[in-house]
Each structure stands twice: as structure tokens, then as C-alpha cells.
Design an enzyme around this catalytic site. Sequence first.
Site, mmCIF file in Angstrom:
data_model
loop_
_atom_site.group_PDB
_atom_site.id
_atom_site.type_symbol
_atom_site.label_atom_id
_atom_site.label_comp_id
_atom_site.label_asym_id
_atom_site.label_seq_id
_atom_site.Cartn_x
_atom_site.Cartn_y
_atom_site.Cartn_z
ATOM 1 N N ASP A 259 0.807 -1.227 -0.092
ATOM 2 C CA ASP A 259 -0.138 -0.096 0.046
ATOM 3 C C ASP A 259 0.815 1.202 -0.014
ATOM 4 O O ASP A 259 1.857 1.286 0.650
ATOM 5 C CB ASP A 259 -0.701 0.007 1.263
ATOM 6 C CG ASP A 259 -1.706 1.216 1.675
ATOM 7 O OD1 ASP A 259 -2.642 1.545 0.594
ATOM 8 O OD2 ASP A 259 -1.632 2.001 2.402
ATOM 9 N N GLU A 292 1.269 -0.126 -4.852
ATOM 10 C CA GLU A 292 0.485 0.964 -5.121
ATOM 11 C C GLU A 292 1.341 2.164 -4.723
ATOM 12 O O GLU A 292 1.917 2.185 -3.727
ATOM 13 C CB GLU A 292 -0.778 1.225 -4.103
ATOM 14 C CG GLU A 292 -1.377 2.413 -4.249
ATOM 15 C CD GLU A 292 -2.242 2.972 -3.251
ATOM 16 O OE1 GLU A 292 -3.358 3.440 -3.271
ATOM 17 O OE2 GLU A 292 -2.013 2.513 -1.978
ATOM 18 N N ASP A 311 -3.717 3.833 -11.559
ATOM 19 C CA ASP A 311 -4.379 4.950 -11.128
ATOM 20 C C ASP A 311 -4.880 5.724 -12.264
ATOM 21 O O ASP A 311 -5.940 6.363 -12.438
ATOM 22 C CB ASP A 311 -4.026 5.742 -9.803
ATOM 23 C CG ASP A 311 -3.966 4.837 -8.688
ATOM 24 O OD1 ASP A 311 -5.052 4.069 -8.433
ATOM 25 O OD2 ASP A 311 -3.331 5.269 -7.669
ATOM 26 N N ASP A 312 -3.608 6.106 -13.286
ATOM 27 C CA ASP A 312 -3.697 6.957 -14.244
ATOM 28 C C ASP A 312 -4.927 6.265 -15.125
ATOM 29 O O ASP A 312 -5.741 7.273 -15.698
ATOM 30 C CB ASP A 312 -2.646 7.164 -15.188
ATOM 31 C CG ASP A 312 -1.464 7.997 -14.322
ATOM 32 O OD1 ASP A 312 -1.886 8.569 -13.249
ATOM 33 O OD2 ASP A 312 -0.466 8.295 -14.992
ATOM 34 N N HIS A 314 -7.402 4.489 -14.482
ATOM 35 C CA HIS A 314 -8.750 4.806 -13.873
ATOM 36 C C HIS A 314 -9.326 6.085 -13.978
ATOM 37 O O HIS A 314 -10.273 6.230 -14.118
ATOM 38 C CB HIS A 314 -8.648 4.333 -12.144
ATOM 39 C CG HIS A 314 -9.802 4.552 -11.574
ATOM 40 N ND1 HIS A 314 -9.910 6.030 -10.830
ATOM 41 C CD2 HIS A 314 -11.041 4.196 -11.388
ATOM 42 C CE1 HIS A 314 -10.935 6.044 -10.427
ATOM 43 N NE2 HIS A 314 -11.686 5.169 -10.532
#
Length: 597
Positions: A259, A292, A311-312, A314
Site C-alpha cells: 500500500d 500502489e 491509477d492513471d 482509472h
Amino acid sequence: MRKTHAFACSFGATLIAPHQTRFRLWAPSSSSVSVEIEGQPPVPMERHPHGWFEVTAPCGAGALYRYRVSPHLTVPDPASRAQPRDVSGPSQVVDPRAYDWQENEWRGLPWEQAVIYEIHVGAAGGFRGVRDRLARLAALGVTAVELMPLSEFPGGRNWGYDGVLPYAPESAYGTPDDLKALIDHAHALGMMIFLDVVYNHFGPEGNFLPAYAAPFFHAGPQTPWGDAIDFRQPAVQAYFTENALYWLMEYRFDGLRLDAVQAIGERDWLVELAAHVRARTEPGRHVHLILENENNDSGLLRSGFDAQWNDDGHNALHVLLTGEDEGYYANFATDPTGRLARVLAEGFAFQGELFPTLGRPRGMETGGLPASAFILFLQNHDQIGNRAMGERLTVLAPPQALRAAYGLLLLSPQIPLLFMGEEWGSRRPFLYFTSHPPILGDIVRDGRRREFAAFAHFSDPARRETIPDPNHPDTFAASVPLADEAGSAEGRAWQGFFATLLRLRHARITPRLPGARGLGARVVGPGAVAARWRMGDGAILSIGLNLGPDAVDLPDWVAGPILYQDPPQPGGQGPLPSHGVVVHLAEPRPPSGAAHE
């Protein structure tokens, strides 16, 4: 013959004989330490160099104990293997060899075969509840289940990111052997099990380390969650490195998701961790390490880590599906289609460019990395649960546009990830929930509501009061996906849709993934992109996705037999309609001069 697994930790309680346990604690801030075993007098521990204390005491599995680190303070073991009475209660001696593993020949699956399903264990009914779901997920086409963090946290309800005892599986979910039985059962079904681990901070309740191991933390640097952990300390490095190996070797997890590693200041330790894992796990076993990382540090993907949550990808897709442009979506709102095209071609949208909301460059170039180094998703616990009201895309996006986006997600060469309930189109929220003591619970509730003051919809203080209280039991209850949804006609239709796409992926995409590389992508209209990849066997995969309002023409190189199309087009030809997706797969050409039948 019984098959057992135990990892020898340098921290904590180690059973060395049926009625003998070695206790070892790093307590550099304490002048003396004793272990207090329930039903026995205190046993002083011998001080060793560099802040270590150790003793062997007459007790066996099941014994409850604490460490007295000062005349006025007893604490649980920071390497406790079990906490039957929550984070502030006594720790329990565990015999890791008590569990008889059944799937002794399991070696995992190659990374390219991963289709990941993220699940919150508490919302799924504990370890036994997750176990009961596995056969259905395997039949759907899921090959890897990723458990949200399990470290013992305060109370019985929590996302898991407030854990304070990283070696102890959350007692509210079941026993250590229940967790092992879950993993064993997954392996029997041919599924991998991953674990989300948190090495960047400890939760705000039940962390006693500062009282007896102050050097565990930096004196100055801060993270969003408090004092930064000092990974320059050899004992701190060992604590987390051994934790990773403990989960992989003793519990037989197939991989770890680390994480928010951008909050770990000593990047070199991450590289060393990956090297330790690769060196210590058995030859021939597939063990996967996932990141992450807000920094988009592609160097780590060349240094022992298999993949990173993208994340980009998403964020670009979310803006195209919903039109939202606040918070971190502002970084994608000006050109979401161009950002998505770069994601499909190269992995990250930001590779050193200015990231507006941070006010600094973000990311590194991704040249040479395979498409499978990036995990793509439309939803996960963060992207749903960090919303004020926890809405899913099923209530935010047009249904046909969402179907088209799933065609891209599940048939592109990036590794797909789904979130629990997504496979049946759940419309239930997934909210942020906790079970902190009342005073801390009030602080968390008020702080969370303040976080949303900058969003237009919650600029009114009265409206912010409608944001659910994380500490209220109803907030957790509202976040539990319902079986009634899954069994409804709509739920069955969604599951059939996912099963169809995953059958195509496993039959036609997955075998070709090793060595797949992007051949470019481009914007072909507002909200529309076309991308293609050369697969490992030389086949050409091309995808056209149109999330815009009008039909668009695709370039000539989006060609070959149609693998999938939604909505279907007569003859498979013509412009790509609004909210449509088309996937072509052109088989590799035979070598020049090869014989033809």
C-alpha cells in the site's frame, strides 16, 4: 504425511518445544522488559545489544502474554501472531505447524494469467465467508483474490488500513487456521490469493511502539497518517521484511500488494525487500509483488516488482464515464481521452510531466515495460470508498458506456482488477468505516467531513453533515454487498456478461500476454481512442473504445477478425457507435516461405 509451514521470525513468540516458547522484543527505549504470561509470575527478559530483549519461558500454544516495558505499561507483542482480545489485549502463542496443508503441490500461476478480485474480508463474512465465495469466483474466471489488509485493528469494523499489529490476522475475521484454510481452498480451486499489506504507517489506536521503541519512527518526517517509519534502522527493515516473508512462507499467500509506497522514504529498502522475497521463496514457485505508488516510479517495476495499480488509467476512464472534474480528477479533466490513449500505449499517463494538483512533476518513463506491468481497473476500495457517499459506477455512469469500458478492461493486455460486487453490477455503496473508541471516532468523522468542503456538492456545511459517520455500525452494514442483488435477473445478466468476457480473455488473450508490447494509441474523436499491441506470439490485438456522444471512424490499423463487439454491428463494419467497443485479433502471419495447406 502432514505438511506444515512455519517461518522463523526474529521477532515475537516462537514455539520451540510443546511447552517452551522463546520471546524476543526490540525495545531500545526500555531499560528492562519482562514477559507476563497469564497464570504465571513475570519472567525477566535478558537484555542483548542494540535494544533486543530475549527469554525462553515454560508455556506452549494458546498461552496469553504481554510485555512489561516500563513499571506502568504492559503492551501486546508487536509481532503477535494472534490477538484474541483485540489490539490492546494480550497476545497469544501460536503453533504455526498445527495446520495440515492439503494443497502441497501448488506453485501458483504465472503473472500473465492474473484476473484479480479485491475483497473486504469483513464485508464478505470473515475468512469462512470468503472461502464460501471462491468456487463462484473461479467459475466466473477470476484467478486471483486480493484480500484487503488483515493486520489486527481496533474493534471489529475497519478497512484494514488502521492496523497496528502486522503479524496478527484480524481476530474478528476468524482464527489463523481459518485464514490458512481459506488459502488452501483457493489453491485447490486453482486460484491465487494475494494480501494487501501496509508498511507505510500504523493506525491511530493501539500502536504502543513509540513508548518502548522510539527509533522505530523518524523524528521529523511526516506522512498523511503521522510520523514516518524509519527504514534506516536495521531492526525496522527486518520487522517488515520478515513480515512479508511470513505471509508468503507460513501462510502461503501467492503475492503481496504494498500500500502507498510513496510514503516510504527509503526507496532502497523496497528494492531490497523484493530481492529478499525472490531469494527466499522456493524455486519454481510463482510469487508476485504489486505496488500502489502515487509516484509512478517505473524503476521499481524493473527491480523485482511485477506490477503497479494504474491509477492513471482509472482516473482517465472515470472522467470519461462520469464527467467529474474535482479533486484528483482535475488532473485528467482537460484531456481525458489523450491521457487514456497514453495509458493504453505506454502504461502511465504521467511520466515526468507536471501534475497540477501536486504542483510538481509526477512519474517516470515506462519504455520497455510490458503491458502486464500495469493493473487496470474501473473500481476498487479507494476509488469507491474515498467518495463521500461511496457510490459505484453503476449509479454514476451510463450503463452502455460502462459495458464498453469493461470490454476494454477485460480484453486489454493490462492486468484487470475487479472489486467485490462489481461482477453482479452492485449498486450498494462501499463507504469508509471504522470502529474506533468514541472520542477518536468523532475526530475521524469530523475530519472526513472537512476533507470534502472543497467539493462543490459539499460546500454547504449542512450537506456535509449527510456524509455517513465512519464509526456508526450502519455505515458498515450499508457497505455489505447483498446476495439478493447477485441473484436478481439483473445481477445474473451482469455475471453472464463478465463470464463471457473472461472466457475470451483466458482463451485468446492470456496465452499471448508474455512479451506483449504496445504499438501505439491515438485519439480518434471526443472520448474515443484506438490502441493496438503486438502480442507475444506476434498476433496484433487492436481495440477501439468510444465513450463519446457521437459515432467515430477507426483507423485502418484497427483490423483483423472481430474478437468482441458491443453493441453488435451488422457485418461488424462501419463507424464505432457512441458507447461502443470493438476488439480485433489478427493472428500472426506465418514465416515467409512457410508451407500452406
